[in-house]
Design a protein around this motif. Structure first.
Motif, PDB file in Angstrom:
ATOM      1  N   HIS A 232     -56.474  84.141  51.842  1.00 46.83           N
ATOM      2  CA  HIS A 232     -55.253  84.921  52.078  1.00 46.83           C
ATOM      3  C   HIS A 232     -54.144  84.443  51.138  1.00 46.83           C
ATOM      4  O   HIS A 232     -53.658  83.319  51.270  1.00 46.83           O
ATOM      5  CB  HIS A 232     -54.833  84.737  53.547  1.00 46.83           C
ATOM      6  N   GLN A 233     -53.775  85.273  50.162  1.00 48.78           N
ATOM      7  CA  GLN A 233     -52.589  84.987  49.346  1.00 48.78           C
ATOM      8  C   GLN A 233     -51.412  85.662  50.045  1.00 48.78           C
ATOM      9  O   GLN A 233     -51.241  86.870  49.967  1.00 48.78           O
ATOM     10  CB  GLN A 233     -52.744  85.518  47.920  1.00 48.78           C
ATOM     11  N   GLU A 241     -45.657  79.274  57.272  1.00 47.40           N
ATOM     12  CA  GLU A 241     -45.961  79.953  58.538  1.00 47.40           C
ATOM     13  C   GLU A 241     -47.458  80.167  58.708  1.00 47.40           C
ATOM     14  O   GLU A 241     -48.035  79.881  59.770  1.00 47.40           O
ATOM     15  CB  GLU A 241     -45.241  81.297  58.590  1.00 47.40           C
ATOM     16  N   TYR A 242     -48.116  80.663  57.661  1.00 42.40           N
ATOM     17  CA  TYR A 242     -49.522  81.015  57.795  1.00 42.40           C
ATOM     18  C   TYR A 242     -50.463  79.835  57.569  1.00 42.40           C
ATOM     19  O   TYR A 242     -51.572  79.808  58.110  1.00 42.40           O
ATOM     20  CB  TYR A 242     -49.863  82.179  56.855  1.00 42.40           C
ATOM     21  N   GLN A 243     -50.054  78.837  56.821  1.00 37.82           N
ATOM     22  CA  GLN A 243     -50.916  77.681  56.632  1.00 37.82           C
ATOM     23  C   GLN A 243     -51.118  76.914  57.931  1.00 37.82           C
ATOM     24  O   GLN A 243     -52.138  76.247  58.112  1.00 37.82           O
ATOM     25  CB  GLN A 243     -50.354  76.760  55.543  1.00 37.82           C
ATOM     26  N   LYS A 251     -58.432  80.362  54.753  1.00 38.12           N
ATOM     27  CA  LYS A 251     -57.623  79.552  53.859  1.00 38.12           C
ATOM     28  C   LYS A 251     -56.426  80.349  53.356  1.00 38.12           C
ATOM     29  O   LYS A 251     -56.570  81.503  52.946  1.00 38.12           O
ATOM     30  CB  LYS A 251     -58.458  79.065  52.668  1.00 38.12           C
ATOM     31  N   VAL A 252     -55.257  79.716  53.358  1.00 36.86           N
ATOM     32  CA  VAL A 252     -54.000  80.396  53.033  1.00 36.86           C
ATOM     33  C   VAL A 252     -53.352  79.754  51.815  1.00 36.86           C
ATOM     34  O   VAL A 252     -53.289  78.526  51.706  1.00 36.86           O
ATOM     35  CB  VAL A 252     -53.028  80.321  54.236  1.00 36.86           C
ATOM     36  N   TYR A 253     -52.860  80.593  50.904  1.00 35.72           N
ATOM     37  CA  TYR A 253     -52.179  80.127  49.702  1.00 35.72           C
ATOM     38  C   TYR A 253     -50.957  80.998  49.451  1.00 35.72           C
ATOM     39  O   TYR A 253     -51.022  82.221  49.597  1.00 35.72           O
ATOM     40  CB  TYR A 253     -53.117  80.178  48.491  1.00 35.72           C
TER      41      TYR A 253
END
Length: 359
Positions: A232-233, A241-243, A251-253
């Protein structure tokens, strides 16, 4: 093909306001720099736009000018911006005098910063090439086309918007990485792409992220996380917030850089906005994707970009007003059945770059 130009030759790039206008210029710069290492490469843009960061980061000689936006509707701001454009034209005129007419070509890739540069170049009878990325033409490129020697378009549907005696359909300048195999060692922070055992689902709202896309992924994630490895970019503004919600398979970036191409090659499902560059790169990879066009984009250009991908590859288009968890889950299942298709075999960058060299 060897470069026939001398070391006195000058390639002058202008374009800005968004990454979509700058990245095609950057791709052409890298190709021409390799082909014509002795030439001089110059970029012109605004004082604080994204083009300044991108061009200078890539070691282009950079000059700033004053610029303003012309609107298709009445606004008092138009009067101030007209003055800024006039100032930018004067600045561009004296700046362009540094480089001899016979040895120079101006490459304009869109955005209002190009208007003063192109008009000043026309006054000096310098050669001008304009490139239009989208299916619907921006006002800046429309204005510039009247002063240009040649206009190049990405989509065949755009030919009708420009003077027919100077327009050519040559495509979008694609990065070389599109045509190379996935690098074995490609790693995105804490995982290597080749080590992922599940099908990859990649969602991106662009470099700045999209709250709408972030929220819809949050809704469907419990239903798809057992099946997919989700990348997820989300945009830097939403990163913290999303990490905090990461799992071993989510996985969030905030932003993904040069690894993006290999990630797109690896992904089985891609959900994205539909800027011209993103659409064309995914089409070039043969990826039938899910596009959620930005509703407020100028002349609804993102919708028309996405429709081109739908017509050629079968990509799914979900407009913002129709977006729901149900419609997105249905689209995910549909694109998985389509698989990969071939669309482009040769890189338009070479064709466009060689045309510029010989212009």
């Amino acid at each position: 093909m060897e470069c026939s130009l001398s070391k006195n030759s000058n390639f002058i790039f202008c374009g800005g306001g968004s990454g979509g206008h700058v990245l095609p210029a950057l791709t052409l710069f890298h190709y021409l720099k390799k082909e014509c290492p002795d030439a001089r490469f110059i970029s012109i843009g605004s004082k604080s736009g994204i083009e300044k960061e991108i061009f200078t980061k890539n070691s282009l000689e950079y000059y700033s000018i004053s610029t303003g936006k012309l609107r298709r509707y009445f606004s008092w701001q138009n009067f101030l911006d007209i003055l800024r454009i006039i100032k930018g034209t004067v600045q561009s005129f004296f700046l362009l005098l540094k480089w001899k007419r016979a040895h120079s070509v101006v490459i304009a890739t869109g955005g209002f910063v190009t208007v003063p540069v192109v008009f000043a170049a026309w006054l000096q009878r310098k050669k001008i090439i304009v490139h239009e990325q989208t299916t619907r033409v921006g006002l800046a490129n429309k204005i510039c086309s009247y002063f240009a020697d040649m206009v190049l378009v990405t989509f065949e549907d755009s030919l009708k918007y420009f003077p027919q005696n100077k327009v050519k359909h040559l495509g979008y300048p694609l990065r070389e990485e599109i045509f190379t195999p996935i690098a074995e060692e490609t790693k995105i922070k804490d995982f290597t792409l080749k080590d992922i055992e599940r099908p990859v689902l990649f969602l991106t709202g662009g470099g700045n992220g999209s709250k709408l896309l972030n929220d819809i992924l949050d809704q469907i994630r419990p239903q798809i996380e057992n099946e997919f490895f989700i990348v997820h970019q989300c945009g830097k503004a939403y990163e913290s917030e999303y990490q905090s919600r990461e799992t071993p398979f989510y996985k969030v970036y905030g932003f993904i850089g040069k690894e993006m191409i290999d990630l797109m090659k690896t992904a089985e499902v891609i959900i994205s906005r539909s800027g011209a560059g993103t659409v064309v790169e995914l089409m070039s990879l043969g990826k039938a994707s899910i596009f959620i066009p930005l509703k407020i984009a100028q002349k609804n250009e993102q919708y028309h970009n996405a429709i081109s991908a739908h017509q050629i590859l079968g990509s799914k288009v979900i407009e913002e007003d129709e977006l729901s968890a149900e419609s997105l889950l249905e689209a995910i299942e549909e694109v998985r059945k389509i698989g990969k298709k071939s669309w482009v075999k040769n890189n338009p960058t070479h064709v466009i770059g060689n045309l510029i060299k010989d212009f």
